[in-house]
Each structure stands twice: as structure tokens, then as C-alpha cells.
Design a protein around this motif. Structure first.
Motif, PDB file in Angstrom:
ATOM      1  N   PHE A 266     -16.322  20.573  40.382  1.00  0.00           N
ATOM      2  CA  PHE A 266     -15.274  20.102  39.489  1.00  0.00           C
ATOM      3  C   PHE A 266     -14.990  21.133  38.403  1.00  0.00           C
ATOM      4  O   PHE A 266     -15.736  22.094  38.201  1.00  0.00           O
ATOM      5  CB  PHE A 266     -15.653  18.770  38.847  1.00  0.00           C
ATOM      6  N   ARG A 307     -12.590  16.276  29.764  1.00  0.00           N
ATOM      7  CA  ARG A 307     -11.842  15.850  30.942  1.00  0.00           C
ATOM      8  C   ARG A 307     -12.386  16.577  32.169  1.00  0.00           C
ATOM      9  O   ARG A 307     -12.622  17.783  32.119  1.00  0.00           O
ATOM     10  CB  ARG A 307     -10.357  16.151  30.749  1.00  0.00           C
ATOM     11  N   LYS A 308     -12.569  15.852  33.258  1.00  0.00           N
ATOM     12  CA  LYS A 308     -13.150  16.407  34.477  1.00  0.00           C
ATOM     13  C   LYS A 308     -12.221  16.160  35.649  1.00  0.00           C
ATOM     14  O   LYS A 308     -11.673  15.063  35.816  1.00  0.00           O
ATOM     15  CB  LYS A 308     -14.516  15.758  34.761  1.00  0.00           C
ATOM     16  N   ARG A 309     -12.068  17.186  36.485  1.00  0.00           N
ATOM     17  CA  ARG A 309     -11.287  17.064  37.718  1.00  0.00           C
ATOM     18  C   ARG A 309     -12.155  17.526  38.885  1.00  0.00           C
ATOM     19  O   ARG A 309     -12.579  18.683  38.919  1.00  0.00           O
ATOM     20  CB  ARG A 309     -10.012  17.914  37.654  1.00  0.00           C
ATOM     21  N   GLY A 310     -12.445  16.625  39.824  1.00  0.00           N
ATOM     22  CA  GLY A 310     -13.278  16.953  40.970  1.00  0.00           C
ATOM     23  C   GLY A 310     -14.400  15.940  41.126  1.00  0.00           C
ATOM     24  O   GLY A 310     -14.382  14.864  40.531  1.00  0.00           O
TER      25      GLY A 310
END
Length: 480
Positions: A266, A307-310
Motif C-alpha cells: 500500500f 490515508r492508506k491505499r492498498g
């Protein structure tokens, strides 16, 4: 390096090797410094040489009879190692399982010294856990062990909680154990520290490791598990846990914690008041990233967003530091600090500085000697406490180790639990390795030297390994 061919040491080394193999498999990494597979193979061979005709294990090579409690521990380790992929003879495990079943049935027969109820309870719990690790989960004597749990050590009680949690039909009892243990845990923003009763003669790392395993088994909130893990890692003092057994217990708990983790893949971003302040990508489980935000925040509300994506879990710590003003009040964040001022060699109190802001300066005559007391109050057991009291510019500290000083002046009596004290040009520092709940006093002498009005910053105390637990007295000015 401690290559003793004693049963507990062999079992601990095998457990450590198995934990390393499990962690390496989970993280997709290998260690060039340790041949965990070779170590495990050698340990299993040495354990096999200690196995006796009854299936138990002797404590040392020349001993003919089996040792009950150490054999239970060895079987538990063999089962754990087998689950980590270590090759172990089925016959070796079956024979050991038969012996440990006899220990469970009659502890006093297999161990003639185990005559008390507390010993039988502890040995039966060890036998149940060992049999479960070898694939034979039972409930024999479990109700009586639960009823006698007050006789168990802190680590054993946590291990009982894990066993109950993993045994169908015993969830209510597991809840009771978890509730009781939670009353011995001190929570901060960073740590969940197990606080054993005093006096206590067990191992703190083993208790902390068992508590972490209990949290994982119960599916506790991730932040609670993280706090317990950080506390366990902080106990290794940078050079390893105190003993082989401590290290084996800690690594096993860490492996249990890691098993629930999803490998990271991520991107994480930090936003301050909606504006990006940094980002980083994470694919390595061991990777970490530190961001320092050198922004001057104006008075008012501000929002920090992560904020985290993955996929995977983002673990983070946010630390906030700030400059104190000249009229800063005191703070109570786990510790309370109060400063008192006395004439030298007298109990009379000239001034007390607690939490409230102090507007009026403290008037002290020049050329006099004063006794400064720093009182530290704690409501829970704490370890490694650092105490600091800054000196105003017009003061100088007196070293009572000099005979010329000691002839005329001596500081008032201070708590013997203050282990170390050092005088510097601008401050006094002290250290206490452990403080139980109570009030502790540090005293030192100063001379008012230079006339003028000076700022006297607050005295402070904090935990070396958990600085978010601290206390500070208010700032005050002093007129010499």
C-alpha cells in the motif's frame, strides 16, 4: 552462545529456531547470520538423546529418570517446532505425549516433590498445553485449574486464558481470565504494559509475551495488540531479552502476532489540514518511514490525517512536541511532580509549586543555601523513571560529596528508591529503576548567587521507555 545440553536450554533454542523459521516464511526473508533450520535439526537430535524409556526427557544427559515439568515444556516445543516445518519423528512425539498424559493424570506420581495444590495446578496446565501443541487438546482437570487460577503465575494465567479461548465451550471462562488480567495492564498511547503484583518473582517478558498471545487469540482490537507488542519489544534492552526462556517466549508471541498480519502492499499519505505533508510506499514488512513536520502551527484546531491505499495494515505512532511558555502550568500524565523550597537544614516550607500557574515571583535572599525537594507521586508501578529539575540562572547547586559542604549542610532525607543522582551546571537529574505506587522525594541543595529575576522551569519526571507517561510542575519566576 550458551550451548548447555540441559533440557530447558535445548527446548528454548529449538523454540527460538522454530520462531525464526516461521517469521522468515511469513515475511519472505532469510537471515545470513543464523542457520535456523540447522539449529533446529541439531536441537531435535539432542532432545532425542535425552528421551527416556517412559517417553519423558531427562534434565541432563547422565540423568536416568524423566523430569515432569521440563518434559511437558519439551513436548510443547516439539509440537510448536513441527508446526513451523521442523522435521520431528512421530514416534518421538507419541512417546512424549504418553508420558505427559500420565503427568496430567497424576502430577505427584511423576514428580515426587509436587505435593502442593499450587504445584499440581501449574503442572497440569503445562501438561494440557503440551498435549494440545502435540495435537491432543483435552479438558481433563480444566475446571479445577480454572478454579485454582489464583495460584498461577501471571504468565501462566495468561496462557490459561489462551487455552480456554481456543477450547470449544470455555469462552465464558476465557472472558473471566481476560477481564482479570486487564486490571493488571497499564495503557498509554504507545504501550500496554503488564504490571505484576509486588513482590513477584516471575519473568516480566514471559508475562508480557503471554498477554500478547492472549490478545491475539481473542482477536482484540489491533491497537491493543500493537501496544502489547511494542511493550514486549521495548523490554529487550537493545541487546536481547534477559534469558533464553524470555527470548523463546517473546519470539513465539511475536510470531503469533505476525501470523495474523497481511503483508503490506500500500501507499500511505499524511495530510495536515487537508494538505499533503508526505507519502511513502510499503511492500517490505520490516520497512518503516519517519516524517518530521516542521510546521509552525497557529493557535486553534488542526487536523492530522493518515490515508492508506492498498492492502495490509498501517501501523503508526504520532508524537507531538511543543515549546513551553514562561507561565506554563504543570502537567499530570501518569506522574505527578511537586517542587518545594526549604531553608537549608530545616523542614520549614518557603514555597510549593504544583500544577497551577504561578504569577508572583518567589523572593529568596542572595547568598543563602536552600533545600529543594522534588516530590514524585505515582498511582501504578513504573520502571526506569528519569527526574530532572532545571536550575534558575541565579542559582548554583552544592555538591555534598565535598567535605567543606557536608560540614555545614546536608539535604533532607530522600526516598531510598532514587537510585542515582547527578549535579550539572544547569540542572539536577536523578534515576529510579522501579517505583511502586506511592510518593517519593528527591532533595538537593542550591545557593542563591546572583541577584536578579529569573525563570524557573518546572521540575519533570518521565519514563525512559514510555515518555508519554510524565509529570511536570508549573513554571515560576524567582527573584534573588
Amino acid at each position: 552462545d550458551d550451548q548447555l545440553t540441559l533440557l530447558p536450554a535445548l527446548a528454548d533454542r529449538l523454540s527460538i529456531a522454530a520462531s525464526l523459521l516461521a517469521l522468515q516464511a511469513k515475511m519472505g526473508a532469510t537471515s545470513s547470520r543464523v542457520d535456523a533450520k540447522g539449529e533446529a535439526s541439531g536441537d531435535v537430535a539432542q532432545l532425542a538423546s535425552l528421551q527416556r524409556i517412559d517417553g519423558g526427557f531427562a534434565f541432563w544427559p547422565e540423568e536416568r529418570s524423566s523430569h515432569a515439568s521440563a518434559s511437558a515444556g519439551a513436548l510443547a516445543t516439539l509440537g510448536y517446532a513441527r508446526s513451523a516445518g521442523v522435521s520431528i519423528s512421530q514416534s518421538m512425539i507419541a512417546r512424549a505425549r504418553s508420558y505427559v498424559a500420565n503427568v496430567l493424570a497424576d502430577p505427584a506420581r511423576t514428580d515426587k516433590t509436587c505435593s502442593t495444590l499450587a504445584c499440581r495446578t501449574s503442572l497440569r496446565l503445562a501438561a494440557l498445553r503440551a498435549l494440545a501443541a502435540a495435537g491432543d487438546r483435552r479438558t481433563d482437570f480444566l475446571q479445577s485449574i480454572f478454579a485454582q487460577r489464583a495460584t498461577l503465575g501471571l504468565a501462566e494465567e495468561a496462557a490459561l486464558g489462551v487455552y480456554l479461548q481456543q477450547t470449544p465451550g470455555w469462552r465464558a471462562q476465557a472472558d473471566s481470565v481476560a477481564t482479570e488480567l486487564s486490571q493488571r495492564v497499564y495503557l498509554t498511547g504507545r504501550y500496554a504494559n503488564v504490571q505484576p503484583p509486588r513482590p513477584w518473582y516471575g519473568s516480566l517478558p514471559q508475562a508480557q509475551a503471554a498477554y500478547l498471545e492472549l490478545l491475539v487469540a481473542r482477536g482484540a482490537p489491533a491497537e491493543d495488540q500493537d501496544r502489547a507488542l511494542r511493550a514486549l519489544v521495548a523490554q529487550n534492552c537493545r541487546c536481547g531479552w534477559p534469558s533464553l526462556t524470555d527470548t523463546a517466549a517473546a519470539l513465539r508471541a511475536i510470531g503469533t502476532y505476525a501470523a495474523r498480519e497481511t503483508l503490506p502492499n500500500f501507499t500511505a499519505e499524511i495530510l495536515l489540514d487537508g494538505k499533503s505533508a508526505g507519502s511513502a510506499s510499503f511492500k517490505d514488512p520490516a520497512a518503516s518511514k519517519t516524517f518530521v513536520l516542521p510546521l509552525s502551527l497557529t493557535a486553534g484546531n488542526h487536523t492530522l490525517t493518515l490515508r492508506k491505499r492498498g492492502t495490509g495494515t498501517l501501523h503508526y505512532v504520532v508524537s507531538y512536541t511543543y515549546k513551553l511558555s514562561a507561565d506554563a502550568p504543570g502537567r499530570l500524565s501518569g506522574l505527578r511532580v511537586i517542587r518545594t523550597v526549604h531553608p537549608a537544614n530545616q523542614q520549614t516550607v518557603l514555597a510549593t509549586v504544583d500544577l497551577a500557574s504561578q504569577s508572583e515571583p518567589l523572593d529568596l535572599a542572595a547568598g543563602n543555601v536552600y533545600d529543594i525537594g522534588v516530590e514524585v507521586a505515582v498511582d501504578h508501578p513504573v520502571d526506569r523513571v528519569v527526574i530532572t529539575d532545571p536550575l534558575p540562572a541565579g542559582f548554583e547547586a552544592l555538591d555534598t560529596s565535598f567535605q567543606t559542604t557536608a560540614t555545614y549542610y546536608q539535604p533532607l532525607t530522600q526516598a531510598w528508591q532514587i537510585d542515582y543522582q547527578q549535579i550539572y551546571r544547569d540542572r539536577i537529574t536523578a534515576f529510579a529503576d522501579h517505583l511502586d505506587p506511592g510518593v517519593y522525594m528527591l532533595h538537593y541543595l542550591v545557593r542563591s548567587v546572583t541577584p536578579g529575576t529569573y525563570l524557573w522551569p518546572g521540575a519533570s519526571a518521565y519514563l525512559l521507555d514510555a515518555p508519554e507517561q510524565f509529570g511536570r510542575s508549573a513554571f515560576r519566576s524567582v527573584k534573588v
